[in-house]
Enzyme design. Structure first.
Site, PDB file in Angstrom:
ATOM      1  N   TYR A 147       0.844  -1.204   0.000  1.00 45.41           N
ATOM      2  CA  TYR A 147       0.000   0.000   0.000  1.00 45.41           C
ATOM      3  C   TYR A 147       0.878   1.253   0.000  1.00 45.41           C
ATOM      4  O   TYR A 147       0.620   2.203  -0.733  1.00 45.41           O
ATOM      5  CB  TYR A 147      -0.931  -0.021   1.219  1.00 45.41           C
ATOM      6  CG  TYR A 147      -1.920   1.131   1.278  1.00 45.41           C
ATOM      7  CD1 TYR A 147      -3.076   1.128   0.496  1.00 45.41           C
ATOM      8  CD2 TYR A 147      -1.716   2.217   2.125  1.00 45.41           C
ATOM      9  CE1 TYR A 147      -3.994   2.178   0.558  1.00 45.41           C
ATOM     10  CE2 TYR A 147      -2.626   3.267   2.201  1.00 45.41           C
ATOM     11  CZ  TYR A 147      -3.761   3.236   1.418  1.00 45.41           C
ATOM     12  OH  TYR A 147      -4.673   4.279   1.474  1.00 45.41           O
TER      13      TYR A 147
HETATM   14  N1  LIG Z   1      -9.754   5.926   5.312  1.00 40.09           N
HETATM   15  C1  LIG Z   1      -8.502   6.280   5.468  1.00 40.09           C
HETATM   16  O1  LIG Z   1      -8.001   6.402   6.587  1.00 40.09           O
HETATM   17  C2  LIG Z   1      -7.658   6.608   4.262  1.00 40.09           C
HETATM   18  C3  LIG Z   1      -6.403   7.205   4.466  1.00 40.09           C
HETATM   19  C4  LIG Z   1      -5.625   7.528   3.370  1.00 40.09           C
HETATM   20  C5  LIG Z   1      -6.089   7.274   2.083  1.00 40.09           C
HETATM   21  N2  LIG Z   1      -7.305   6.681   1.903  1.00 40.09           N
HETATM   22  C6  LIG Z   1      -7.739   6.437   0.531  1.00 40.09           C
HETATM   23  O2  LIG Z   1      -9.011   7.017   0.336  1.00 40.09           O
HETATM   24  C7  LIG Z   1      -9.643   6.358  -0.766  1.00 40.09           C
HETATM   25  C8  LIG Z   1     -11.072   6.052  -0.407  1.00 40.09           C
HETATM   26  O3  LIG Z   1     -11.085   5.121   0.647  1.00 40.09           O
HETATM   27  P1  LIG Z   1     -12.120   5.201   1.860  1.00 40.09           P
HETATM   28  O4  LIG Z   1     -11.336   5.421   3.087  1.00 40.09           O
HETATM   29  O5  LIG Z   1     -13.233   6.121   1.531  1.00 40.09           O
HETATM   30  O6  LIG Z   1     -12.574   3.665   1.910  1.00 40.09           O
HETATM   31  P2  LIG Z   1     -13.912   2.928   1.566  1.00 40.09           P
HETATM   32  O7  LIG Z   1     -13.595   1.485   1.646  1.00 40.09           O
HETATM   33  O8  LIG Z   1     -15.043   3.473   2.380  1.00 40.09           O
HETATM   34  O9  LIG Z   1     -14.170   3.345   0.050  1.00 40.09           O
HETATM   35  C9  LIG Z   1     -13.403   2.842  -1.001  1.00 40.09           C
HETATM   36  C10 LIG Z   1     -14.242   2.909  -2.233  1.00 40.09           C
HETATM   37  O10 LIG Z   1     -13.499   2.389  -3.344  1.00 40.09           O
HETATM   38  C11 LIG Z   1     -14.295   1.390  -3.960  1.00 40.09           C
HETATM   39  N3  LIG Z   1     -13.457   0.412  -4.611  1.00 40.09           N
HETATM   40  C12 LIG Z   1     -12.523  -0.387  -4.065  1.00 40.09           C
HETATM   41  N4  LIG Z   1     -11.979  -1.160  -5.001  1.00 40.09           N
HETATM   42  C13 LIG Z   1     -12.581  -0.827  -6.172  1.00 40.09           C
HETATM   43  C14 LIG Z   1     -12.451  -1.266  -7.509  1.00 40.09           C
HETATM   44  N5  LIG Z   1     -11.584  -2.224  -7.845  1.00 40.09           N
HETATM   45  N6  LIG Z   1     -13.225  -0.688  -8.475  1.00 40.09           N
HETATM   46  C15 LIG Z   1     -14.103   0.269  -8.151  1.00 40.09           C
HETATM   47  N7  LIG Z   1     -14.274   0.730  -6.906  1.00 40.09           N
HETATM   48  C16 LIG Z   1     -13.524   0.178  -5.934  1.00 40.09           C
HETATM   49  C17 LIG Z   1     -15.121   0.806  -2.838  1.00 40.09           C
HETATM   50  O11 LIG Z   1     -16.238   0.112  -3.332  1.00 40.09           O
HETATM   51  C18 LIG Z   1     -15.507   2.078  -2.127  1.00 40.09           C
HETATM   52  O12 LIG Z   1     -16.536   2.751  -2.820  1.00 40.09           O
HETATM   53  C19 LIG Z   1      -8.792   5.137  -1.098  1.00 40.09           C
HETATM   54  O13 LIG Z   1      -7.994   5.430  -2.232  1.00 40.09           O
HETATM   55  C20 LIG Z   1      -7.918   4.978   0.141  1.00 40.09           C
HETATM   56  O14 LIG Z   1      -6.696   4.341  -0.156  1.00 40.09           O
HETATM   57  C21 LIG Z   1      -8.110   6.363   2.968  1.00 40.09           C
END
Ligand SMILES: NC(=O)c1ccc[n+]([C@@H]2O[C@H](COP(=O)([O-])OP(=O)(O)OC[C@H]3O[C@@H](n4cnc5c(N)ncnc54)[C@H](O)[C@@H]3O)[C@@H](O)[C@H]2O)c1
Length: 243
Positions: A147
């Site tokens: 990641y």
């Molecule tokens: N939550 C955190 O603490 C955090 C921190 C840093 C970065 N992020 C990043 O934020 C972004 C959103 O994550 P989140 O925290 O909202 O998580 P989440 O799991 O709530 O949402 C992730 C979304 O991506 C979709 N998804 C995953 N794989 C997919 C695929 N192959 N095709 C289409 N859609 C797909 C999921 O269905 C969901 O809608 C991600 O890129 C994650 O890496 C999150």
């Protein structure tokens, strides 16, 4: 166009972008959740189109971009936000399949999006793209090694695309997101005692972000308010990267 719109940051962005007047194209794999969200947006006077699909599949992303342009006439902004990661497994014990899945969703997903979105924006002579990166795109946060590597790659793709297309009216930026209260993190917090405290300890603000706080930054970067910002990794991390 918002990928990963079925939950977390993407879902918050869909509501916010629509409330600010954007016609939103919602992409993720969970069709039912996208339809409920689209109905909710339309019930409050917004415009939303669902194109369910997987960002790792180039054909699904192409369908979403074609549908966006076919329905709304153009693609002004893209929030390439779908992503997945985990924590707790040391590098040498991480399955190759996990490495591949993380690279596929986070890196190939953004790659597929850029390849389809850029030609449309070049045709318009304008466009703004925001890729969801992470503090793990700048340093080893404790998330698993693939990641950390994948999010470094997302920042690299962001900078390369910004440099290649800046002269032709396209801005490309990344959000360096800190720990945010979404399904992704909630699942990990449930499994790992003490994780929430560990995740917030480093940040100056000592709390998790609300997804809408990240979405607001994405909306601003997509707007003309951020007209002189491109190639940037913008921190939305409660000060985590400052100390
Ligand atoms: N939550 C955190 O603490 C955090 C921190 C840093 C970065 N992020 C990043 O934020 C972004 C959103 O994550 P989140 O925290 O909202 O998580 P989440 O799991 O709530 O949402 C992730 C979304 O991506 C979709 N998804 C995953 N794989 C997919 C695929 N192959 N095709 C289409 N859609 C797909 C999921 O269905 C969901 O809608 C991600 O890129 C994650 O890496 C999150």
């Amino acid at each position: 166009m918002i990928t990963g719109a079925s939950s977390g940051i993407g879902e918050a962005a869909a509501r916010l972008f629509a409330a600010q007047g954007a016609a939103v194209v919602l992409m993720a794999r969970r069709k039912d959740r996208l339809h409920s969200l689209a109905e909710e947006i339309e019930a409050t006077g917004g415009r939303a189109l669902v194109t369910a699909g997987d960002v790792t599949t180039a054909g699904d992303v192409e369908r979403a971009v074609v549908a966006a342009v076919g329905t709304f006439g153009r693609l002004d902004a893209a929030f390439n936000n779908a992503g997945w990661g985990s924590m707790g497994t040391p590098l040498h014990e991480t399955d190759d399949a996990v490495f591949e899945q993380i690279m596929d969703v986070n890196v190939r997903g953004v790659w597929n999006c850029l390849k389809q979105q850029v030609p449309v924006m070049l045709g318009q002579g304008a466009g703004a793209i925001v890729n969801t990166c992470s503090t793990a795109g700048s340093f080893a946060t404790g998330a698993i090694a693939p990641y950390v590597a994948a999010k470094h790659a997302v920042l690299g793709l962001t900078r390369a695309a910004a440099a290649e297309y800046g002269e032709r009216g396209i801005r490309v930026n990344a959000l360096m997101v800190g720990s945010t209260r979404t399904e992704l993190l909630e699942t990990a917090i449930e499994r790992t005692p003490g994780l929430e405290q560990a995740a917030t300890a480093r940040a100056i603000q000592h709390r998790l972000a609300d997804p809408v706080e990240v979405a607001r930054t994405a909306a601003w970067l997509c707007s003309d308010q951020a007209s002189f910002i491109t190639g940037a990794g913008v921190p939305v991390d409660g000060g985590c990267s400052a100390v």
